[in-house]
Design a protein around this motif. Structure first.
Motif, mmCIF file in Angstrom:
data_model
loop_
_atom_site.group_PDB
_atom_site.id
_atom_site.type_symbol
_atom_site.label_atom_id
_atom_site.label_comp_id
_atom_site.label_asym_id
_atom_site.label_seq_id
_atom_site.Cartn_x
_atom_site.Cartn_y
_atom_site.Cartn_z
ATOM 1 N N ALA A 9 0.833 -1.208 0.000
ATOM 2 C CA ALA A 9 0.000 0.000 0.000
ATOM 3 C C ALA A 9 0.862 1.250 0.000
ATOM 4 O O ALA A 9 0.568 2.237 -0.680
ATOM 5 N N SER A 10 1.951 1.208 0.756
ATOM 6 C CA SER A 10 2.825 2.376 0.823
ATOM 7 C C SER A 10 3.482 2.643 -0.521
ATOM 8 O O SER A 10 3.610 3.775 -0.951
ATOM 9 N N ILE A 11 3.903 1.550 -1.200
ATOM 10 C CA ILE A 11 4.523 1.718 -2.511
ATOM 11 C C ILE A 11 3.520 2.291 -3.497
ATOM 12 O O ILE A 11 3.822 3.208 -4.258
ATOM 13 N N PHE A 12 2.278 1.777 -3.448
ATOM 14 C CA PHE A 12 1.247 2.266 -4.372
ATOM 15 C C PHE A 12 0.983 3.744 -4.158
ATOM 16 O O PHE A 12 0.797 4.513 -5.104
ATOM 17 N N ALA A 13 1.001 4.167 -2.888
ATOM 18 C CA ALA A 13 0.707 5.571 -2.581
ATOM 19 C C ALA A 13 1.724 6.514 -3.193
ATOM 20 O O ALA A 13 1.424 7.667 -3.474
ATOM 21 N N LEU A 14 2.943 6.001 -3.432
ATOM 22 C CA LEU A 14 3.986 6.858 -3.967
ATOM 23 C C LEU A 14 4.025 6.884 -5.486
ATOM 24 O O LEU A 14 4.772 7.646 -6.086
ATOM 25 N N LEU A 15 3.221 6.034 -6.143
ATOM 26 C CA LEU A 15 3.203 6.030 -7.597
ATOM 27 C C LEU A 15 2.589 7.312 -8.130
ATOM 28 O O LEU A 15 1.684 7.869 -7.521
ATOM 29 N N PRO A 16 3.064 7.817 -9.275
ATOM 30 C CA PRO A 16 2.490 9.050 -9.856
ATOM 31 C C PRO A 16 1.019 8.849 -10.202
ATOM 32 O O PRO A 16 0.687 8.076 -11.102
ATOM 33 N N ILE A 17 0.151 9.512 -9.469
ATOM 34 C CA ILE A 17 -1.280 9.291 -9.672
ATOM 35 C C ILE A 17 -1.763 9.862 -10.996
ATOM 36 O O ILE A 17 -2.739 9.403 -11.567
ATOM 37 N N GLY A 18 -1.034 10.845 -11.532
ATOM 38 C CA GLY A 18 -1.482 11.479 -12.765
ATOM 39 C C GLY A 18 -1.483 10.550 -13.962
ATOM 40 O O GLY A 18 -2.140 10.816 -14.956
ATOM 41 N N SER A 19 -0.740 9.447 -13.880
ATOM 42 C CA SER A 19 -0.660 8.536 -15.014
ATOM 43 C C SER A 19 -1.722 7.443 -14.955
ATOM 44 O O SER A 19 -1.814 6.613 -15.844
ATOM 45 N N ALA A 20 -2.504 7.410 -13.886
ATOM 46 C CA ALA A 20 -3.495 6.349 -13.725
ATOM 47 C C ALA A 20 -4.639 6.533 -14.716
ATOM 48 O O ALA A 20 -4.906 7.623 -15.199
ATOM 49 N N GLN A 21 -5.299 5.427 -14.997
ATOM 50 C CA GLN A 21 -6.477 5.458 -15.848
ATOM 51 C C GLN A 21 -7.705 5.175 -14.996
ATOM 52 O O GLN A 21 -7.631 4.451 -13.997
ATOM 53 N N ALA A 22 -8.823 5.696 -15.369
ATOM 54 C CA ALA A 22 -10.022 5.513 -14.558
ATOM 55 C C ALA A 22 -11.242 5.442 -15.458
ATOM 56 O O ALA A 22 -11.180 5.758 -16.644
ATOM 57 N N LEU A 39 -13.592 22.896 -16.647
ATOM 58 C CA LEU A 39 -12.719 22.060 -15.827
ATOM 59 C C LEU A 39 -13.277 20.642 -15.747
ATOM 60 O O LEU A 39 -12.534 19.657 -15.902
ATOM 61 N N ILE A 40 -14.571 20.545 -15.516
ATOM 62 C CA ILE A 40 -15.208 19.238 -15.385
ATOM 63 C C ILE A 40 -15.136 18.475 -16.710
ATOM 64 O O ILE A 40 -14.838 17.269 -16.739
ATOM 65 N N LYS A 41 -15.398 19.161 -17.794
ATOM 66 C CA LYS A 41 -15.338 18.518 -19.108
ATOM 67 C C LYS A 41 -13.934 17.981 -19.386
ATOM 68 O O LYS A 41 -13.760 16.856 -19.895
ATOM 69 N N LYS A 42 -12.938 18.758 -19.043
ATOM 70 C CA LYS A 42 -11.549 18.343 -19.260
ATOM 71 C C LYS A 42 -11.222 17.098 -18.438
ATOM 72 O O LYS A 42 -10.567 16.158 -18.938
ATOM 73 N N PHE A 43 -11.680 17.063 -17.191
ATOM 74 C CA PHE A 43 -11.440 15.898 -16.335
ATOM 75 C C PHE A 43 -12.165 14.668 -16.880
ATOM 76 O O PHE A 43 -11.592 13.565 -16.929
ATOM 77 N N GLU A 44 -13.413 14.854 -17.272
ATOM 78 C CA GLU A 44 -14.195 13.737 -17.802
ATOM 79 C C GLU A 44 -13.538 13.122 -19.029
ATOM 80 O O GLU A 44 -13.461 11.887 -19.164
ATOM 81 N N GLU A 45 -13.055 13.977 -19.923
ATOM 82 C CA GLU A 45 -12.450 13.479 -21.162
ATOM 83 C C GLU A 45 -11.097 12.815 -20.908
ATOM 84 O O GLU A 45 -10.758 11.822 -21.550
ATOM 85 N N LYS A 46 -10.358 13.341 -19.955
ATOM 86 C CA LYS A 46 -9.032 12.793 -19.663
ATOM 87 C C LYS A 46 -9.116 11.409 -19.029
ATOM 88 O O LYS A 46 -8.328 10.514 -19.341
ATOM 89 N N TYR A 47 -10.106 11.224 -18.136
ATOM 90 C CA TYR A 47 -10.153 9.987 -17.363
ATOM 91 C C TYR A 47 -11.370 9.108 -17.640
ATOM 92 O O TYR A 47 -11.544 8.085 -16.983
ATOM 93 N N ASP A 48 -12.215 9.506 -18.598
ATOM 94 C CA ASP A 48 -13.414 8.730 -18.907
ATOM 95 C C ASP A 48 -14.276 8.542 -17.661
ATOM 96 O O ASP A 48 -14.730 7.429 -17.339
ATOM 97 N N VAL A 49 -14.479 9.640 -16.953
ATOM 98 C CA VAL A 49 -15.272 9.639 -15.719
ATOM 99 C C VAL A 49 -16.432 10.615 -15.872
ATOM 100 O O VAL A 49 -16.229 11.753 -16.299
ATOM 101 N N LYS A 50 -17.616 10.198 -15.535
ATOM 102 C CA LYS A 50 -18.785 11.065 -15.554
ATOM 103 C C LYS A 50 -18.913 11.760 -14.201
ATOM 104 O O LYS A 50 -19.030 11.105 -13.163
ATOM 105 N N VAL A 51 -18.901 13.092 -14.215
ATOM 106 C CA VAL A 51 -18.953 13.872 -12.977
ATOM 107 C C VAL A 51 -20.355 14.421 -12.760
ATOM 108 O O VAL A 51 -20.967 14.978 -13.679
#
Length: 344
Positions: A9-22, A39-51
């Protein structure tokens, strides 16, 4: 086995979160008219997340809703004076923003804050000041005083709107009566504050959150307001000016936190990291018109914000502002009694 899990868990916490997919959803519980759709549209498109966004109108409302439970909120945006309450009551998840990829962009001023030392729970959203706004075509006197609402001049009586926020109003009144700290148990001082507020109340036309339209339409000629709200008023009606009360005014910050009950934790963490990017932070500010606490965002800000007096505090008033702390439950109880009398 437990030690192996903790290490992973500690190692995972240190991974660059910006590269994750969601994928999936993210539910945000925040102040009304406070979130840039771009801002919301940009986040939704980047991560395929509905806000989805649900509004609240005060810190008390947000806290009460969270205490009740039974909601699907992931993100909440409390003000600095309330963050410690959320943490102490176990309502927030310790997401460790200080270990996220974009944390390096947080302005050093906003890293080791009293309400969340080292930023283990929250990231900056926006910050500003609480002051007054005045229509100079109605009143041409000094706007840099809390007398605008605590002892209104004749031209403004019956035309002043006051924020229905106990903490903001009590702080300004305490400074006006000579107090030096926003949290005080000085009974003599608080008697003066109570008497001042009760006497001023009949001169107020409303207890209302910043309604840009009511100022620009002439319903309100003055009021207690947050700096970004006053800027939005001025951009429509240049007669309005923002005043920094010379008796003292408060500085505050709203922050993005993740609820412990959040059903979409990883998406919520992605959002925390996302808004610490300077370009994204500038999008936040461009909409609601407040500073954001992220270094490097200035170059992406709208031109009309870069030197706006509502955002950049004039030099002569810098030392009059104090960051408002969270008051103790005992002091809040005293303030609530006074506020109840004011609202009668």
């Amino acid at each position: 086995m437990r030690s192996l899990v903790m290490t992973a868990a500690s190692i995972f916490a240190l991974l660059p979160i910006g590269s994750a997919q969601a994928e999936g959803v993210l539910n945000i519980f925040t102040w009304g008219e406070y979130t840039n759709p771009d801002l919301i549209k940009k986040f939704e498109e980047k991560y395929d997340v509905k806000v989805t966004i649900t509004d609240f109108d005060s810190n008390d409302t947000a806290l009460a809703k969270a205490r009740q439970g039974g909601n699907d909120f992931d993100i909440v945006v409390p003000t600095s004076t309330f963050v410690k309450i959320w943490i102490d009551e176990g309502l927030l998840l310790e997401t460790r923003p200080d270990q996220m990829e974009n944390f390096k962009n947080v302005d050093p001023r906003w890293v080791d804050v009293d309400f969340d030392p080292g930023r283990r729970y929250t990231v900056p959203w926006q910050w500003g000041t609480t002051g007054v706004t005045v229509d100079t075509s109605v009143y041409s006197g000094d706007p840099n005083t809390s007398a605008i609402f605590l002892d209104p001049p004749a031209e403004l009586k019956g035309k002043v709107s006051v924020l229905p926020e106990m903490g903001d109003i009590m702080t300004l009144a305490i400074y006006y009566e000579g107090g030096q700290e926003a949290c005080t148990d000085d009974k003599e001082l608080l008697r003066k504050v109570r008497d001042r507020l009760v006497a001023a109340r009949p001169s107020w036309v409303a207890l209302d959150y910043p309604s840009i339209e009511k100022y620009t339409s002439g319903d309100y000629s003055a009021g207690v307001i947050w700096g970004g709200g006053s800027l939005r008023v001025r951009l429509i009606n240049p007669n309005f000016v923002y005043g920094y009360p010379k008796e003292g005014y408060s500085i505050w910050m709203d922050n993005v936190a993740v609820l412990k009950s959040a059903p979409n934790v990883e998406n919520a963490k992605l959002f925390q990291n996302f808004i610490m990017d300077p370009e994204n932070a500038a999008l936040i500010s461009a909409y609601a018109r407040y500073a954001n606490g992220i270094a490097g965002s200035e170059k992406f800000m709208p031109e009309d914000m870069k030197n706006a007096p509502e955002i950049v505090v004039p030099a002569e008033f810098v030392d009059k502002g104090k960051f408002t702390p969270a008051c103790s439950p005992e002091i809040n109880e005293m303030y609530t009694k006074i506020w109840t009398e004011v609202l009668k």
